[in-house]
Design an enzyme around this catalytic site. Structure first.
Site, PDB file in Angstrom:
ATOM      1  N   ALA A  69       1.288  -0.710   0.175  1.00 46.23           N
ATOM      2  CA  ALA A  69       0.305   0.181   0.170  1.00 46.23           C
ATOM      3  C   ALA A  69       0.830   1.082  -0.291  1.00 46.23           C
ATOM      4  CB  ALA A  69      -0.821  -0.203   1.235  1.00 46.23           C
ATOM      5  N   GLY A 112       0.699  -4.906   0.580  1.00 44.70           N
ATOM      6  CA  GLY A 112      -0.451  -5.509   0.377  1.00 44.70           C
ATOM      7  C   GLY A 112      -0.085  -6.265  -1.249  1.00 44.70           C
ATOM      8  N   GLU A 115      -0.341  -9.137  -0.861  1.00 40.79           N
ATOM      9  CA  GLU A 115      -1.848  -9.789  -0.956  1.00 40.79           C
ATOM     10  C   GLU A 115      -2.532  -9.307  -2.325  1.00 40.79           C
ATOM     11  OE1 GLU A 115      -2.129  -6.711   2.531  1.00 40.79           O
ATOM     12  OE2 GLU A 115      -2.680  -7.862   3.765  1.00 40.79           O
ATOM     13  N   GLU A 135       4.130  -5.422   7.295  1.00 40.30           N
ATOM     14  CA  GLU A 135       3.296  -4.106   7.344  1.00 40.30           C
ATOM     15  C   GLU A 135       3.905  -4.270   8.866  1.00 40.30           C
ATOM     16  OE1 GLU A 135       1.975  -6.850   6.078  1.00 40.30           O
ATOM     17  OE2 GLU A 135       0.721  -5.380   4.345  1.00 40.30           O
TER      18      GLU A 135
END
Ligand code: CO8
Length: 261
Positions: A69, A112, A115, A135
């Site tokens: 992200a 992300g 993911e 993270e």
């Protein structure tokens, strides 16, 4: 698909029935900003509803599939911001696509990015791919499926260790653990993914979508429920022209010509 209306991704059609979506924010290693995710969602919806498309391949650059992200976008967000606007909820749209999605991962697939790859139906990796859920080092936890999908895919102890330490792992490890189904030299990765995507696109669309649905549904429910759902989908395919064509072609010793009907 030769040109693209999207700012953060490139869409192309490298083989009949295959849409290739290339994440394209090279300066930030394809950090998954909200505009990028909105582009990706729109491109996936477009491909999903286009009858000429059978399979979708998502890739990034040789350096990065996606480095997570966008930390610069997230840094100033407050609890109220992320809660009220359901931050990242729309990320899972990738899992609502009915057509098969292949992720071709070269370089970093972190946070992300990892993911997003795990939302795909099949993951291929380049030899230098680096996966991880770092993270924890940013004072947060994975928020787009990392704690759930990674655990289901590689097992609790490995997932815990990775998520709690933020350690990364490479393509060979990912292959050994079953996170990815094949590893290729980086420059061949996308071609190999497109080749597989083409094979899938050449099969009957209804059967392909039913197979994807059966596998993914089964991962979320108990075995009996999954088996019943599989059987009902199996039964329903006997209502298709493709089933008659597939079986007739076998008996006539010729290639089937599926129509997606
Ligand atoms: N967000 C924003 N910018 C990034 C990101 C990122 N995730 N990753 C890299 N960049 C930028 C860098 O800031 C740098 O920009 P600039 O040139 O302006 O300084 C540029 O990309 C190049 O990066 P580096 O100079 O760091 O390149 P290196 O080759 O030295 O290192 C790494 C590559 C190891 C990948 C390194 O960039 C890195 O560690 N990146 C961050 C990885 C990370 O922590 N990812 C997890 C993010 S959190 C997350 O994904 C939460 C998921 C929750 C759900 C999803 C929410 C939307």
């Amino acid at each position: 698909y030769s040109t693209t209306p999207y700012e953060n991704i490139l869409a192309s059609n490298p083989a009949p029935g295959v849409t290739l979506l290339t994440l394209n924010r090279p300066k930030s290693l394809n950090a998954l900003s909200t505009p990028l995710i909105l582009d990706l969602n729109a491109a996936m919806r477009e491909a999903d509803s286009d009858p000429a498309v059978g399979t979708i391949v998502i890739t990034g650059s040789e350096k990065a599939f996606a480095a997570g992200a966008d930390i610069k976008e997230m840094k100033h967000k407050t609890f109220a911001d992320v809660y009220e606007h359901s931050f990242i909820e729309n990320w899972s749209e990738a899992t609502r696509v009915k057509k098969p999605v292949l992720a071709a991962v070269n370089g970093y697939a972190l946070g992300g990015g990892c993911e997003l790859a795990m939302m795909a139906d099949i993951i291929y990796a380049g030899e230098k791919a680096v996966f991880g859920q770092p993270e924890i080092k940013l004072g947060i936890i994975p928020g787009a499926g990392g704690t759930q999908r990674l655990t289901r895919l590689i097992g609790k102890s490995r997932a815990m260790e990775l998520i709690l330490t933020g350690k990364t792992f490479g393509a060979q490890q990912a292959l050994e653990w079953g996170l990815v189904s094949a590893v290729f030299p980086p420059e061949q990765l996308v071609d190999e993914a497109v080749k597989t995507a083409s094979m899938i696109a050449g099969n009957g669309r209804l059967a392909v979508q039913a197979a994807k649905e059966a596998v993914n549904y089964g991962l979320q429910v108990g075995l009996d429920q999954g088996l019943l759902h599989e059987r009902r989908l199996f039964h329903s395919l006997f209502a298709t022209e493709d089933q008659k064509e597939g079986m007739t072609a076998f008996i006539e010793k010729r290639a089937a010509k599926f129509k997606g009907k």
